[in-house]
Design a protein around this motif. Structure first.
Motif, PDB file in Angstrom:
ATOM      1  N   VAL A  13       3.728 -13.086  -1.876  1.00 22.96           N
ATOM      2  CA  VAL A  13       2.971 -13.517  -0.691  1.00 22.96           C
ATOM      3  C   VAL A  13       2.900 -15.027  -0.620  1.00 22.96           C
ATOM      4  O   VAL A  13       3.017 -15.730  -1.620  1.00 22.96           O
ATOM      5  CB  VAL A  13       1.536 -12.934  -0.691  1.00 22.96           C
ATOM      6  CG1 VAL A  13       1.569 -11.424  -0.653  1.00 22.96           C
ATOM      7  CG2 VAL A  13       0.745 -13.422  -1.910  1.00 22.96           C
ATOM      8  N   ALA A  19       4.642 -12.234   5.372  1.00 23.95           N
ATOM      9  CA  ALA A  19       4.238 -11.818   4.024  1.00 23.95           C
ATOM     10  C   ALA A  19       3.158 -10.752   4.088  1.00 23.95           C
ATOM     11  O   ALA A  19       3.158  -9.811   3.288  1.00 23.95           O
ATOM     12  CB  ALA A  19       3.753 -13.021   3.221  1.00 23.95           C
ATOM     13  N   LEU A  20       2.239 -10.866   5.039  1.00 26.10           N
ATOM     14  CA  LEU A  20       1.208  -9.843   5.173  1.00 26.10           C
ATOM     15  C   LEU A  20       1.818  -8.517   5.632  1.00 26.10           C
ATOM     16  O   LEU A  20       1.364  -7.441   5.230  1.00 26.10           O
ATOM     17  CB  LEU A  20       0.126 -10.296   6.150  1.00 26.10           C
ATOM     18  CG  LEU A  20      -0.838 -11.360   5.616  1.00 26.10           C
ATOM     19  CD1 LEU A  20      -1.853 -11.727   6.679  1.00 26.10           C
ATOM     20  CD2 LEU A  20      -1.544 -10.870   4.352  1.00 26.10           C
ATOM     21  N   VAL A  23       3.065  -7.026   2.604  1.00 21.86           N
ATOM     22  CA  VAL A  23       1.960  -6.459   1.816  1.00 21.86           C
ATOM     23  C   VAL A  23       1.606  -5.067   2.322  1.00 21.86           C
ATOM     24  O   VAL A  23       1.415  -4.137   1.532  1.00 21.86           O
ATOM     25  CB  VAL A  23       0.729  -7.389   1.872  1.00 21.86           C
ATOM     26  CG1 VAL A  23      -0.515  -6.674   1.345  1.00 21.86           C
ATOM     27  CG2 VAL A  23       0.980  -8.650   1.069  1.00 21.86           C
ATOM     28  N   ILE A  39       0.265  -8.058  -6.509  1.00 24.25           N
ATOM     29  CA  ILE A  39       0.531  -9.114  -5.531  1.00 24.25           C
ATOM     30  C   ILE A  39       0.662 -10.434  -6.273  1.00 24.25           C
ATOM     31  O   ILE A  39      -0.226 -10.809  -7.048  1.00 24.25           O
ATOM     32  CB  ILE A  39      -0.601  -9.188  -4.491  1.00 24.25           C
ATOM     33  CG1 ILE A  39      -0.673  -7.863  -3.703  1.00 24.25           C
ATOM     34  CG2 ILE A  39      -0.398 -10.361  -3.550  1.00 24.25           C
ATOM     35  CD1 ILE A  39      -1.869  -7.760  -2.788  1.00 24.25           C
ATOM     36  N   HIS A  41       1.866 -14.710  -6.164  1.00 29.38           N
ATOM     37  CA  HIS A  41       2.139 -15.919  -5.370  1.00 29.38           C
ATOM     38  C   HIS A  41       2.798 -16.943  -6.276  1.00 29.38           C
ATOM     39  O   HIS A  41       2.275 -17.280  -7.340  1.00 29.38           O
ATOM     40  CB  HIS A  41       0.838 -16.483  -4.809  1.00 29.38           C
ATOM     41  CG  HIS A  41       1.003 -17.832  -4.161  1.00 29.38           C
ATOM     42  ND1 HIS A  41       1.652 -17.991  -2.964  1.00 29.38           N
ATOM     43  CD2 HIS A  41       0.613 -19.079  -4.555  1.00 29.38           C
ATOM     44  CE1 HIS A  41       1.652 -19.284  -2.637  1.00 29.38           C
ATOM     45  NE2 HIS A  41       1.032 -19.957  -3.589  1.00 29.38           N
ATOM     46  N   ALA A  75      -4.534 -11.237   0.687  1.00 32.92           N
ATOM     47  CA  ALA A  75      -3.482 -10.223   0.589  1.00 32.92           C
ATOM     48  C   ALA A  75      -3.989  -8.974  -0.121  1.00 32.92           C
ATOM     49  O   ALA A  75      -3.663  -7.844   0.260  1.00 32.92           O
ATOM     50  CB  ALA A  75      -2.272 -10.798  -0.142  1.00 32.92           C
ATOM     51  N   GLY A 117       8.993 -16.950   5.343  1.00 28.74           N
ATOM     52  CA  GLY A 117       7.642 -17.291   4.921  1.00 28.74           C
ATOM     53  C   GLY A 117       7.441 -18.789   4.863  1.00 28.74           C
ATOM     54  O   GLY A 117       8.171 -19.558   5.453  1.00 28.74           O
TER      55      GLY A 117
END
Length: 293
Positions: A13, A19-20, A23, A39, A41, A75, A117
């Motif tokens: 994410v 990105a959402l 998810v 999740i 990052h 997220a 993204g």
């Protein structure tokens, strides 16, 4: 593919809307598989020697790392809302986007990412991070793109290569889990040569060629329904450029599955041309399955 019972679905994410969407897709997939969702990052700023903590006189809640924590928390909340009851965790990992995701792949059941993204997963654009991750990951990679059509079949590209055989099994499992048919498509252009140095014929019987390609497709998929009870399978050989044929077929699919490298690909390519074409042009989410190294 990591089939361990505790292997998680992992999604990258960066706080962007693509990105959402990834998810939400990852949460649905994790719930379907009965697996936890992780999740992550990729926090690249320490690599660039940029201060990640707030300045001494900054207000509370400042700093790049705090912002990263907020987007991961958002997220996690999105995933929990998408699949109530799902076990979800979030983590910030120092590193560049593709390296972080590839590093997660040996213990993941599936990697999921958006097709573009920003921020920590900067350049999540097809052709960069998505291609790198699909080329190097040790598990299947799902790129969230196009539309979700839950009433449509799962599509798999088949060419007789080992990678496409693995892709067919992954696609069959997905089709059975979703309760939809599996549409296997083989795209061909010309008759193949019978050996090294042989020339392809300039004139050939198209009907006979189509029949032979259809027979080969059925042969390649022999045993698939036996390995996946309840599978409804359709097979279709289509004359045309593989990338074009398969991209068009994704218009009527809910998920497309392709091997990372198939027959006819140039040795040494990180990712096959057909799989790259689908990552660019598919109208539905795409799973890339790599064969043995």
């Amino acid at each position: 593919m990591n089939s361990a019972n505790n292997a998680a679905v992992v999604v990258g994410v960066d706080g962007s809307e693509p990105a959402l969407r990834a998810v939400r897709l990852a949460a649905t997939e994790a719930a379907r598989r009965g697996r936890p969702l992780r999740i992550v990052h990729g926090f690249i700023w320490p690599l660039l020697h940029v201060p990640a903590s707030p300045a001494p006189d900054a207000p509370p809640g400042g700093g790049l790392r705090h912002q990263a924590r907020e987007l991961v928390d958002a997220a996690v909340a999105e995933a929990e809302a998408t699949a109530p009851g799902l076990t979800v965790s979030g983590e910030i990992i120092d590193g560049e986007a593709a390296a972080v995701l590839v590093g997660e792949s040996p213990t993941a059941a599936l990697l999921v990412l958006g097709d573009r993204g920003l921020g920590g997963f900067s350049a999540l654009v097809v052709g960069s991070v998505a291609v790198q991750v699909a080329a190097y990951a040790d598990c299947p990679v799902l790129v969230a793109r196009g539309a979700c059509r839950p009433d449509q079949p799962v599509l798999v590209a088949v060419d007789g290569s080992e990678a496409s055989r693995l892709a067919a099994d992954v696609a069959a499992e997905a089709a059975v889990a979703r309760g939809v048919p599996l549409a296997a498509v083989h795209a061909y252009r010309h008759p193949g040569s019978s050996g090294p140095g042989d020339m392809q014929p300039l004139v050939y019987d198209e009907a006979a060629l189509h029949g032979e390609q259809q027979r080969m497709l059925a042969e390649w998929l022999d045993g698939l329904t036996g390995r996946h009870p309840g599978l409804r399978l359709t097979c279709r050989a289509v004359h045309g450029r593989p990338g074009t044929v398969l991209a068009e077929a994704t218009r009527d699919a809910q998920l497309a599955v392709v091997g990372g490298q198939g027959r006819g690909e140039v040795t040494g390519l990180l990712l096959g041309s057909v799989s790259q074409s689908l990552l660019h042009h598919a109208r539905c989410p795409v799973v890339v399955v790599r064969g043995p190294r």
